[in-house]
Design an enzyme around this catalytic site. Structure first.
Site, PDB file in Angstrom:
ATOM      1  N   ASP A  37       0.371  -1.557  -0.254  1.00  0.00           N
ATOM      2  CA  ASP A  37      -0.285   0.226  -0.120  1.00  0.00           C
ATOM      3  C   ASP A  37       1.253   1.023  -0.048  1.00  0.00           C
ATOM      4  O   ASP A  37       0.637   2.378   0.738  1.00  0.00           O
ATOM      5  CB  ASP A  37      -0.800   0.462   1.246  1.00  0.00           C
ATOM      6  N   GLU A 212     -11.392   1.136  -3.265  1.00  0.00           N
ATOM      7  CA  GLU A 212     -10.486   1.862  -1.937  1.00  0.00           C
ATOM      8  C   GLU A 212      -9.036   1.907  -2.358  1.00  0.00           C
ATOM      9  O   GLU A 212      -8.896   2.387  -3.657  1.00  0.00           O
ATOM     10  CB  GLU A 212     -10.168   0.149  -1.221  1.00  0.00           C
TER      11      GLU A 212
END
Ligand SMILES: *[C@@H]1O[C@H](CO)[C@@H](O)[C@H](O)[C@H]1NC(C)=O
Ligand SMILES: *[C@@H]1O[C@H](CO)[C@@H](O)[C@H](O)[C@H]1NC(C)=O
Ligand SMILES: *[C@@H]1O[C@H](CO)[C@@H](O)[C@H](O)[C@H]1NC(C)=O
Ligand SMILES: *[C@@H]1O[C@H](CO)[C@@H](O)[C@H](O)[C@H]1NC(C)=O
Ligand SMILES: *[C@@H]1O[C@H](CO)[C@@H](O)[C@H](O)[C@H]1NC(C)=O
Ligand SMILES: *[C@@H]1O[C@H](CO)[C@@H](O)[C@H](O)[C@H]1NC(C)=O
Ligand SMILES: *[C@@H]1O[C@H](CO)[C@@H](O)[C@H](O)[C@H]1NC(C)=O
Ligand SMILES: *[C@@H]1O[C@H](CO)[C@@H](O)[C@H](O)[C@H]1NC(C)=O
Ligand SMILES: *[C@@H]1O[C@H](CO)[C@@H](O)[C@H](O)[C@H]1NC(C)=O
Ligand SMILES: *[C@@H]1O[C@H](CO)[C@@H](O)[C@H](O)[C@H]1NC(C)=O
Ligand SMILES: *[C@@H]1O[C@H](CO)[C@@H](O)[C@H](O)[C@H]1NC(C)=O
Ligand SMILES: *[C@@H]1O[C@H](CO)[C@@H](O)[C@H](O)[C@H]1NC(C)=O
Length: 580
Positions: A37, A212
């Site tokens: 991420d 997301e």
């Protein structure tokens, strides 16, 4: 299982060959090992790129890496470096809980890091599942300068800040997807965490699972909303929409997905969760997470790593990523900096060369625990045991509580990331257990329910029930694991310093070995890497000490800690994939 990767056929790049790359040739992953991420920025006045990545239950958390050439990356520090900044990390429950997806940005002289402490076991509708937080600093190179967490309410995750030209600050985030999937925005005071209006649902993506990881960029009069979809597995992809007005309506790019390795035979899979930034020449770049697994997706112990790709973003047009993501690619030439990086943290690719734990030194900055360390369980050069790292046992072993919780006493464990496909890790141990079930040794650790541990334990002999040191192995996974064993220690080993070794035998297997210092290590067990290929994190290698629920307090002393990379696999040789 339909496919088995055959290790001999994988293309191996030895570390020595890496230096030969030309100016604009790049190697992926840029942050190998457990660095998912990613979010990155370029700070023009420092001629430096900075990246943050997710850390889940690991402490210190949210590592910050810096680079001037986008190739060599130095550990700068950790945004989450004091347990008091976020005490609730200590009570996180579950292997997929902890810090998810930070976004790093610089605005008006201050660095902001927005992220979520997720209590993944709690109900998705339970607002306490999503503890959204902001950290700030004016100096990324100074761990102490990071603020405590500033909390703000949002039923979701992957929160990211954005500012308009008037200086108003906003947060965009992913609403808890099992409830009402979509990307939501609100004006938020980043100093106090006060949400100043109701959340607005901007876009739901193109129909992929779990929209997301949103980020907003403003360019040429348009707001661009870039997100990830498809879940963080093989279907992962990056999509984008734009709008003149911040609050929408947003129009999707007809060319979506703009970045994905889904449905390819590439070695790098699960590419997505991207961020965009410009270098000093104005050229665009993207970072994303990726898993070196091939489409078989069976053995990928290092989990989700950070990869780089160059991007073209013309005026009034959509950004175009270099697809697919590969282990080597040609990108833009990065401007040469006038000033060198000033930090002395380790490069992400550095090994550990005979660490001594000398008196007066600190625990190395790249060492991590599972949740914040408890009390004085880790001592550098304790009295009478100079040049060792002394570990006091926790009652909990590495399996910990049911549901993958950690108790108030924590789990005594200290480690570093596996950052090479092939490596060797070894360390010496002095340990004199006195009470039954006192245990200490080394581990290959992904999560509490996905790990292998190999050590010495005090246990009764089968015949006389006399308590003597045994060699113990135990592993946990959703997949079949090698049988556990507890064997009496070979004659003559008792009270000697033991040399433990964990290494990769090939791309799919590890071995655990031990012997008294100065003798040839004996391999006791081979462990397949698929048992630690799961979930959101990546493998750690390190040492542990536990009383296995008993009253034992005997410390273990570790010394001569080594980790050496022996090779990175960066591409799949398709002839090396065989049906079974
Ligand atoms: C990798 O090593 C393991 C353990 O020694 C062995 O069982 C396996 O066959 C090896 N794989 C290859 C492809 O050589
Ligand atoms: C792929 O692996 C096979 C078997 O090891 C080898 O003969 C072949 O040259 C390799 N191909 C490439 C492109 O590396
Ligand atoms: C680091 O930050 C702390 C807290 O703001 C401050 O007291 C200290 O002087 C800083 N250290 C350096 C070297 O700037
Ligand atoms: C920018 O920071 C300065 C000094 O910290 C502050 O005085 C000013 O109000 C800030 N400007 C905005 C738009 O936030
Ligand atoms: C926010 O939503 C609530 C409930 O839907 C509504 O009562 C309230 O007026 C809204 N607030 C604003 C500022 O729009
Ligand atoms: C997103 O999906 C929800 C249903 O889950 C729908 O109510 C909403 O209008 C959609 N939002 C947008 C911006 O299309
Ligand atoms: C991959 O293929 C599947 C099946 O055809 C399809 O549903 C999916 O959308 C594809 N994913 C991407 C990112 O192209
Ligand atoms: C990436 O950089 C290479 C080399 O400069 C260039 O040829 C290519 O077009 C770039 N790709 C994208 C998508 O920007
Ligand atoms: C942790 O999760 C397990 C399983 O869901 C649950 O039984 C336990 O109560 C939880 N512990 C805490 C401290 O929340
Ligand atoms: C090892 O040390 C313990 C404690 O000092 C002692 O009781 C034991 O006899 C020693 N064992 C051997 C084989 O020397
Ligand atoms: C490790 O801890 C778990 C949970 O406390 C326990 O069930 C298990 O028996 C322990 N393992 C060993 C080898 O003692
Ligand atoms: C630990 O100590 C307590 C208190 O002395 C005792 O009640 C308990 O039985 C001990 N536990 C073990 C496993 O020996």
């Amino acid at each position: 299982m339909f496919y088995l990767p055959i290790a001999t056929a994988a293309v191996l790049l030895l570390p020595g060959r890496v230096a030969a790359q030309s100016q604009n040739q790049f190697l992926n992953p840029i942050l190998p090992g457990f660095h998912p991420d990613p979010s990155c920025i370029h700070v023009a006045e420092e001629e430096t790129f900075y990246c943050a990545s997710s850390s889940f239950n690991v402490f210190p958390g949210i590592p910050i890496h810096a680079s001037q050439d986008l190739q060599s990356w130095r550990l700068v520090g950790h945004a989450l470096n004091r347990p008091s900044q976020l005490p609730d990390l200590a009570i996180s429950n579950g292997s997929t809980s902890g810090i998810w997806a930070p976004t790093i940005r610089k605005h008006n002289g201050t660095f902001y890091l927005v992220t979520t402490l997720v209590h993944d076991k709690r109900d998705a509708l339970d607002p306490t599942r999503w503890d959204n937080i902001i950290f700030q600093t004016n100096d990324l190179w100074n761990n102490s300068a990071w603020t405590d967490a500033i909390h703000f309410p949002f039923v979701g995750y992957d929160t990211s800040p954005w500012w308009d030209e008037q200086g108003n600050s906003y947060i965009v985030g992913s609403h808890a997807y099992r409830v009402e999937p979509g990307i939501h925005l609100a004006k938020v005071n980043l100093q106090t965490g006060q949400v100043k209006e109701n959340w607005t649902n901007l876009w739901n993506g193109t129909g992929g699972l779990a929209p997301e990881g949103p980020h907003i960029y403003k360019k040429d009069g348009y707001h661009y909303l870039m997100i990830a979809e498809g879940g963080t597995g093989l279907g992962h992809m990056q999509t984008i929409a734009s709008s003149k007005e911040l609050y929408g309506p947003y129009t999707a790019n007809p060319a979506n997905p703009i970045l994905t390795n889904a449905n390819t035979t590439e070695y790098f899979q699960t590419v997505g969760h991207a961020d965009l930034f410009q270098d000093g020449n104005g050229n665009w770049w993207g970072v994303a997470l990726s898993t070196r697994s091939g489409p078989e997706y069976i053995t990928y112990p290092m989990g989700r790593e950070t990869v780089l790709t160059n991007v073209t973003w013309s005026n009034g047009s959509w950004p175009v990523f270099q697809n697919p993501v590969r282990g080597t690619f040609t990108g833009w030439e990065v401007p040469k900096p006038d000033q060198e990086l000033h930090g002395d943290g380790p490069l992400v690719t550095n090994g550990d060369d005979d660490l001594q734990f000398a008196p007066g030194t600190s625990i190395p900055p790249h060492f991590v625990h599972w949740r914040p360390p408890v009390g004085d369980s880790y001592l550098v050069s304790p009295k009478g045991h100079e040049n060792t790292l002394g570990l006091k046992p926790s009652k909990l072993n590495l399996t910990g509580l049911d549901g993958n919780g950690g108790g108030p006493g924590g789990q005594t464990f200290i480690s570093r990331r596996q950052v090479d496909t092939l490596f060797t890790y070894n360390v010496n141990m002095d340990f004199a257990p006195k009470i039954q079930e006192e245990e200490a040794g080394i581990t290959l650790f992904l999560t509490q329910n996905h790990h292998a541990r190999f050590g010495v334990v005090l246990a009764p002999t089968e015949s006389t029930k006399r308590l003597i040191p045994h060699i113990r192995f135990e592993a946990q996974s959703y997949l079949p694991v090698p049988r556990p064993f507890t064997f009496p220690m070979p004659g003559g080993w008792e009270n000697r310093t033991l040399h433990f070794e964990l290494k990769t035998v090939n791309v799919t297997h590890y071995s655990f070995a031990v012997s008294p210092v100065g003798t040839q290590p004996l391999v006791f067990v081979y462990v397949p890497g698929d048992i630690v290929s799961w979930g959101f994190t990546g493998t750690l290698v390190g040492v542990y000490a536990t009383s296995n629920g008993g009253n034992g307090t005997s410390p273990a002393y570790f010394s001569h800690w080594n980790y050496a990379g022996l090779g990175q696999v960066r591409e799949n040789n398709s002839t090396g994939i065989a049906a079974s």
